[in-house]
Design a protein around this motif. Structure first.
Motif, PDB file in Angstrom:
ATOM      1  N   UNK A 349      36.213  36.759  45.751  1.00  0.00           N
ATOM      2  CA  UNK A 349      35.489  36.950  44.571  1.00  0.00           C
ATOM      3  C   UNK A 349      36.267  38.532  44.396  1.00  0.00           C
ATOM      4  N   UNK A 350      37.205  38.768  43.317  1.00  0.00           N
ATOM      5  CA  UNK A 350      37.638  40.201  43.298  1.00  0.00           C
ATOM      6  C   UNK A 350      36.474  41.184  43.050  1.00  0.00           C
ATOM      7  N   UNK A 351      35.380  40.842  42.814  1.00  0.00           N
ATOM      8  CA  UNK A 351      34.477  42.055  42.986  1.00  0.00           C
ATOM      9  C   UNK A 351      33.900  42.183  44.449  1.00  0.00           C
ATOM     10  N   UNK A 352      34.325  41.359  45.147  1.00  0.00           N
ATOM     11  CA  UNK A 352      34.019  41.682  46.727  1.00  0.00           C
ATOM     12  C   UNK A 352      35.348  42.594  47.444  1.00  0.00           C
ATOM     13  N   UNK A 353      36.453  42.388  46.649  1.00  0.00           N
ATOM     14  CA  UNK A 353      37.471  43.173  47.148  1.00  0.00           C
ATOM     15  C   UNK A 353      37.348  44.623  46.843  1.00  0.00           C
TER      16      UNK A 353
END
Length: 452
Positions: A349-353
């Motif tokens: 998930x890009x939000x986690x990156x």
């Protein structure tokens, strides 16, 4: 079975042969499991004129206790009891009624090692009523109440607790809830052919004395079971976390957590909840040893290495306590693990990156990374400090799984625009720069300067 190098198999068999010969054991069998598969078994000596096999039963003694502890933890996970419940809530009428179930499981209740009456391991067992009545003030030992004192009696009481809450015997519960789901078809209350006879070896002559194998009655939960090498290797996998939903792996990890130390300052041997613990050469092993007249056995697992080792013997005494760790050391020396090939993980998930990378707790640098299983891993940058893994919850929070932050909540603070500005880990604030003045740091932040 996974194939080992011939040199490895010879080294393992030689160690087993030395033990059988030098310790004068009528028969022995041993095995190792790694990554869920048996990789080596070996045997020496004779049972009824033939070498024992991985299907030959031996009495496993106190390994029974780890099975009883599993039944207690199942009751806890079902909400039928709490580990902090006092014993009187479930088995009233003893002098330790004010002690918790957890303390019975970890041998810190202060209860005597053995029940009143004759040497219980060599005589027919008595009733549960007699066992409970015998736990009077004379059964409490004059030690600090939090101190470790191994108690067979305590596990007899725990077996009775399981029976009362289940409405049938602890062994019936064990068959239905543990043995059948794990496929332990050769783990039984009494011996079933083919099985070994228990022997005592004369200390000064090469002659044998047959040992009795009585039904332990109310004390059976402390040491009754018979089993095979195949079944015990499967049990080692269970202890390492391959639970087949008999318990949640997190519950087994809870059982492996240190609760008491058995050897003072050395802290090599300890006890969790129904599991013995050993620290050896960087390994943290969990399992149990067993001893009954005519039999010795041990099963130990290294969860971090998904490796387990078992031995079983039909002798009352003599087997070295180093056999288990020696076999593990030989495996490591001859066939150390080759790391798996690294491959990219699943999509993230890009939000986690945007959460990954360096964070600071005060002036101390930490690194947050995403693990292949989707957990977050927060570790000190240079390896000194508090480290924990975190599992996502519904609602955007994360829960610590281990280390200092086990069970604690991790939240991400955001700006008005939605950008993550800080980590809030149970009131500890981690920021992208040391003491970021834009983060809500308790006590406030002024500025850095070059003189005190």
């Amino acid at each position: 079975m996974t194939t080992l190098l011939p040199s490895t198999e010879r080294a393992l068999l030689r160690r087993l042969a030395i033990e059988q010969s030098h310790s004068r054991v009528p028969s022995m069998t041993a095995g190792i499991v790694r990554d869920g598969h048996p990789i080596w078994t070996g045997s020496r000596g004779l049972v009824s004129g033939r070498p024992p096999t991985s299907d030959t039963q031996y009495r496993v003694g106190s390994i029974t206790k780890s099975f009883v502890a599993t039944l207690v933890l199942r009751l806890r996970d079902e909400g039928r009891l709490n580990l902090e419940d006092k014993l009187d809530q479930h088995v009233p009428g003893t002098a330790i009624g004010d002690r918790s179930i957890a303390r019975l499981l970890s041998h810190t209740s202060g209860l005597s090692a053995e029940p009143v009456g004759e040497w219980w391991e060599r005589t027919p067992g008595g009733s549960a009523d007699d066992l409970v009545a015998g736990v009077d003030q004379d059964a409490i030992r004059p030690r600090p109440r939090h101190g470790f004192h191994y108690s067979n009696t305590g596990f007899g009481i725990l077996g009775e607790l399981v029976g009362r809450l289940r409405g049938h015997s602890w062994y019936e519960a064990l068959e239905q809830e543990v043995l059948l789901p794990l496929g332990l078809s050769r783990t039984t209350f009494g011996p079933e052919s083919p099985h070994a006879q228990g022997w005592a070896v004369h200390p000064w002559a090469d002659v044998l004395l047959s040992e009795p194998a009585e039904d332990g009655g109310a004390m059976a939960p402390a040491g009754q079971l018979w089993s095979t090498l195949d079944d015990m290797l499967r049990w080692a996998r269970f202890v390492a976390g391959d639970t087949a939903e008999v318990l949640h792996p997190d519950t087994v990890a809870e059982m492996r957590a240190p609760g008491a130390v058995d050897d003072g300052d050395a802290w090599r041997v300890g006890f969790g909840l129904g599991l013995q613990l050993i620290r050896h050469q960087g390994r943290r092993l969990a399992g149990h040893s067993g001893s009954m007249p005519g039999f010795l056995a041990t099963v130990m697992a290294d969860p971090a290495d998904t490796t387990g080792v078992v031995f079983m013997a039909n002798a009352t005494a003599g087997v070295s306590s180093a056999l288990i760790t020696d076999l593990l050391d030989l495996l490591e020396a001859h066939e150390p693990r080759i790391p798996d090939t690294w491959v990219p993980g699943p999509e993230v998930d890009p939000a986690l990156l945007e959460l990954t990378g360096q964070w600071y707790w005060g002036p101390s640098p930490y690194v947050l990374r995403i693990l292949p299983d989707g957990l977050l891993d927060l570790v000190p940058w240079q390896g000194r400090g508090r480290a924990s893994r975190f599992r996502r919850n519904d609602g955007g929070t994360w829960t610590g799984l281990d280390g200092y932050y086990a069970g604690e909540q991790l939240r991400f603070g955001r700006s008005a625009e939605g950008t993550v500005t800080h980590l809030d880990l149970n009131t500890f604030i981690f920021t992208r720069t040391p003491y970021d003045p834009d983060a809500p740091i308790p006590g406030g932040v002024t500025h850095w300067r070059s003189t005190p």
